[in-house]
Design an enzyme around this catalytic site. Structure first.
Site, PDB file in Angstrom:
ATOM      1  N   THR A   1       0.987  -1.364   0.075  1.00 24.23           N
ATOM      2  CA  THR A   1       0.105  -0.258   0.251  1.00 24.23           C
ATOM      3  C   THR A   1       0.610   1.117  -0.201  1.00 24.23           C
ATOM      4  O   THR A   1       1.469   1.197   0.640  1.00 24.23           O
ATOM      5  CB  THR A   1      -0.907  -0.318   0.629  1.00 24.23           C
ATOM      6  OG1 THR A   1      -1.608   1.019   0.980  1.00 24.23           O
ATOM      7  CG2 THR A   1      -0.224   0.078   2.505  1.00 24.23           C
ATOM      8  N   SER A   2       0.202   2.046  -0.727  1.00 20.37           N
ATOM      9  CA  SER A   2       0.861   3.427  -0.427  1.00 20.37           C
ATOM     10  C   SER A   2      -0.074   4.750   0.070  1.00 20.37           C
ATOM     11  O   SER A   2       0.378   5.842   0.432  1.00 20.37           O
ATOM     12  CB  SER A   2       1.298   4.429  -1.862  1.00 20.37           C
ATOM     13  OG  SER A   2       1.177   3.546  -2.457  1.00 20.37           O
ATOM     14  N   ASN A   3      -0.761   3.844   0.893  1.00 27.08           N
ATOM     15  CA  ASN A   3      -1.880   4.601   2.418  1.00 27.08           C
ATOM     16  C   ASN A   3      -0.840   4.926   3.316  1.00 27.08           C
ATOM     17  O   ASN A   3      -1.190   4.075   4.248  1.00 27.08           O
ATOM     18  CB  ASN A   3      -3.212   4.520   1.689  1.00 27.08           C
ATOM     19  CG  ASN A   3      -3.666   4.785   2.600  1.00 27.08           C
ATOM     20  OD1 ASN A   3      -3.966   5.417   3.704  1.00 27.08           O
ATOM     21  ND2 ASN A   3      -5.472   5.311   2.012  1.00 27.08           N
TER      22      ASN A   3
ATOM     23  N   ASP B   1      -7.834  -3.651   0.750  1.00 30.06           N
ATOM     24  CA  ASP B   1      -8.421  -2.536  -0.661  1.00 30.06           C
ATOM     25  C   ASP B   1      -9.780  -1.983   0.887  1.00 30.06           C
ATOM     26  O   ASP B   1     -10.110  -3.345   0.912  1.00 30.06           O
ATOM     27  CB  ASP B   1      -9.018  -3.319  -1.761  1.00 30.06           C
ATOM     28  CG  ASP B   1      -9.089  -2.330  -2.638  1.00 30.06           C
ATOM     29  OD1 ASP B   1      -9.136  -1.383  -3.118  1.00 30.06           O
ATOM     30  OD2 ASP B   1     -10.892  -2.387  -2.976  1.00 30.06           O
ATOM     31  N   SER B   2     -10.118  -1.098   0.501  1.00 29.32           N
ATOM     32  CA  SER B   2     -11.085  -0.544   0.934  1.00 29.32           C
ATOM     33  C   SER B   2     -12.765   0.305   0.884  1.00 29.32           C
ATOM     34  O   SER B   2     -11.820   0.926  -0.172  1.00 29.32           O
ATOM     35  CB  SER B   2     -10.597  -0.625   2.851  1.00 29.32           C
ATOM     36  OG  SER B   2      -9.352   0.212   2.769  1.00 29.32           O
TER      37      SER B   2
ATOM     38  N   ARG C   1     -11.073  -2.681   9.491  1.00 31.55           N
ATOM     39  CA  ARG C   1      -9.595  -3.401   9.021  1.00 31.55           C
ATOM     40  C   ARG C   1      -9.123  -3.483   9.959  1.00 31.55           C
ATOM     41  O   ARG C   1      -8.214  -5.279  10.023  1.00 31.55           O
ATOM     42  CB  ARG C   1      -8.574  -1.759   9.493  1.00 31.55           C
ATOM     43  CG  ARG C   1      -7.100  -2.360   8.596  1.00 31.55           C
ATOM     44  CD  ARG C   1      -7.142  -0.909   8.268  1.00 31.55           C
ATOM     45  NE  ARG C   1      -7.015  -0.706   6.743  1.00 31.55           N
ATOM     46  CZ  ARG C   1      -7.806   0.567   6.435  1.00 31.55           C
ATOM     47  NH1 ARG C   1      -7.939   1.101   8.190  1.00 31.55           N
ATOM     48  NH2 ARG C   1      -7.818   1.027   5.324  1.00 31.55           N
TER      49      ARG C   1
HETATM   50  P1  ITT Z   1      -3.716   1.632  -1.696  1.00 26.61           P
HETATM   51  O1  ITT Z   1      -3.718   1.115  -2.593  1.00 26.61           O
HETATM   52  O2  ITT Z   1      -2.305   1.752  -1.627  1.00 26.61           O
HETATM   53  O3  ITT Z   1      -3.547   0.375  -0.904  1.00 26.61           O
HETATM   54  P2  ITT Z   1      -5.344   3.836  -1.238  1.00 26.61           P
HETATM   55  O4  ITT Z   1      -5.673   4.833  -0.870  1.00 26.61           O
HETATM   56  O5  ITT Z   1      -5.597   3.922  -3.063  1.00 26.61           O
HETATM   57  O6  ITT Z   1      -4.187   2.893  -1.230  1.00 26.61           O
HETATM   58  P3  ITT Z   1      -7.535   1.965  -1.623  1.00 26.61           P
HETATM   59  O7  ITT Z   1      -7.571   1.920  -3.398  1.00 26.61           O
HETATM   60  O8  ITT Z   1      -8.051   1.281  -0.671  1.00 26.61           O
HETATM   61  O9  ITT Z   1      -6.619   2.522  -0.868  1.00 26.61           O
HETATM   62  O10 ITT Z   1      -9.119   3.234  -1.087  1.00 26.61           O
HETATM   63  C1  ITT Z   1      -9.498   3.078  -0.104  1.00 26.61           C
HETATM   64  C2  ITT Z   1     -10.196   4.443   0.677  1.00 26.61           C
HETATM   65  O11 ITT Z   1     -11.506   3.880   1.573  1.00 26.61           O
HETATM   66  C3  ITT Z   1      -9.054   4.894   1.699  1.00 26.61           C
HETATM   67  O12 ITT Z   1      -8.642   5.817   0.018  1.00 26.61           O
HETATM   68  C4  ITT Z   1      -9.941   5.644   1.955  1.00 26.61           C
HETATM   69  O13 ITT Z   1     -10.413   7.017   1.377  1.00 26.61           O
HETATM   70  C5  ITT Z   1     -11.241   4.842   2.394  1.00 26.61           C
HETATM   71  N1  ITT Z   1     -11.391   4.316   3.259  1.00 26.61           N
HETATM   72  C6  ITT Z   1     -10.627   3.551   3.523  1.00 26.61           C
HETATM   73  N2  ITT Z   1     -10.775   2.136   4.876  1.00 26.61           N
HETATM   74  C7  ITT Z   1     -10.961   3.829   5.670  1.00 26.61           C
HETATM   75  C8  ITT Z   1     -10.629   4.047   7.073  1.00 26.61           C
HETATM   76  O14 ITT Z   1     -10.527   3.657   7.867  1.00 26.61           O
HETATM   77  N3  ITT Z   1     -10.603   5.309   7.505  1.00 26.61           N
HETATM   78  C9  ITT Z   1     -10.989   6.565   6.049  1.00 26.61           C
HETATM   79  N4  ITT Z   1     -11.296   5.925   4.949  1.00 26.61           N
HETATM   80  C10 ITT Z   1     -10.979   5.030   4.514  1.00 26.61           C
END
Ligand code: ITT
Length: 196
Positions: free
Chosen positions: A7-9, A70-71, A181
């Site tokens: 992940t990059s998040n 993925d969330s 999560r």
């Molecule tokens: P990676 O694909 O690199 O993991 P991403 O941010 O693009 O990073 P996703 O495609 O899974 O990840 O998108 C998930 C989005 O959903 C994320 O950008 C958040 O805005 C939201 N999200 C997921 N889990 C969350 C949480 O626990 N709290 C708040 N927002 C969440």
């Protein structure tokens, strides 16, 4: 055991590290140059597996154990949107704030101040032995006024069932026990334990 996070998040990295203290958790960007992963699956599960597989292949290390998340959030009044498109709901390159404000705008356009909603997390585990995917959910509601600075993403407008504060206001220790999560990682830990 070392877990490589696909992940990059930064919000996900922080939370997964805090929830998997028994493991050495390393974002893949610390091991190889980060690269774009096309998430063209139609489900959380498909996209989690796409990310885990892309990073597992790029690492070129048979012994690696990769975890991907993925969330997203699904809002009832918006027909389940943004769902798998949560990261780009406000448009390509949208920030967390842009995405959250788009949900607020869509609620307001319907004359609503709140709606039932839920978060979903699909956690994929990939290694030499194959791949697994587990899910977790957190139910609650979204509101039209962001509150608090905690968490990330849509947390300032999400109130979990049974609480009055948003995830932006609640202590992160609480989110750690009730989140989508956290639920998915609890199942993932069962799989990891059998692999170790
Ligand atoms: P990676 O694909 O690199 O993991 P991403 O941010 O693009 O990073 P996703 O495609 O899974 O990840 O998108 C998930 C989005 O959903 C994320 O950008 C958040 O805005 C939201 N999200 C997921 N889990 C969350 C949480 O626990 N709290 C708040 N927002 C969440």
């Amino acid at each position: 055991m070392k877990l490589v996070l696909a992940t990059s998040n930064k919000g996900k990295v922080r939370e997964i590290k805090a929830m998997c203290r028994a493991y050495e958790v390393v974002p893949y960007s610390e091991l190889i140059e980060p690269f774009e992963i096309i998430e063209d699956g139609t489900t959380f599960k498909a996209n989690a597996l796409i990310k885990a597989q892309a990073v597992y292949r790029a690492l070129n290390d048979l012994d690696a154990l990769v975890i991907a998340d993925d969330s997203g959030i699904s809002v009832d009044a918006l027909g389940g949107a943004p769902g798998i498109y949560s990261a780009r709901y406000g448009g390509v390159g949208a920030s967390d704030r842009d995405n959250l404000l788009k949900v607020v705008a869509e609620l307001q356009a319907r004359g609503l101040r709140s709606s039932k909603a839920h978060y979903t997390a699909a956690i994929a585990i990939m290694g030499a032995m194959g791949s697994f995917c587990v899910h977790g959910w957190m139910h609650g509601e979204v509101i039209d006024t962001p509150r608090g600075e905690g968490g990330f993403g849509y947390d300032p407008i999400f109130i979990p069932q049974g609480y009055k504060q948003t995830l932006g206001e609640l202590d992160e220790e609480i989110k750690k026990t009730i989140s989508h999560r956290a639920q998915a990682l609890e199942l993932a830990r069962l799989i990891l334990r059998t692999l170790a």
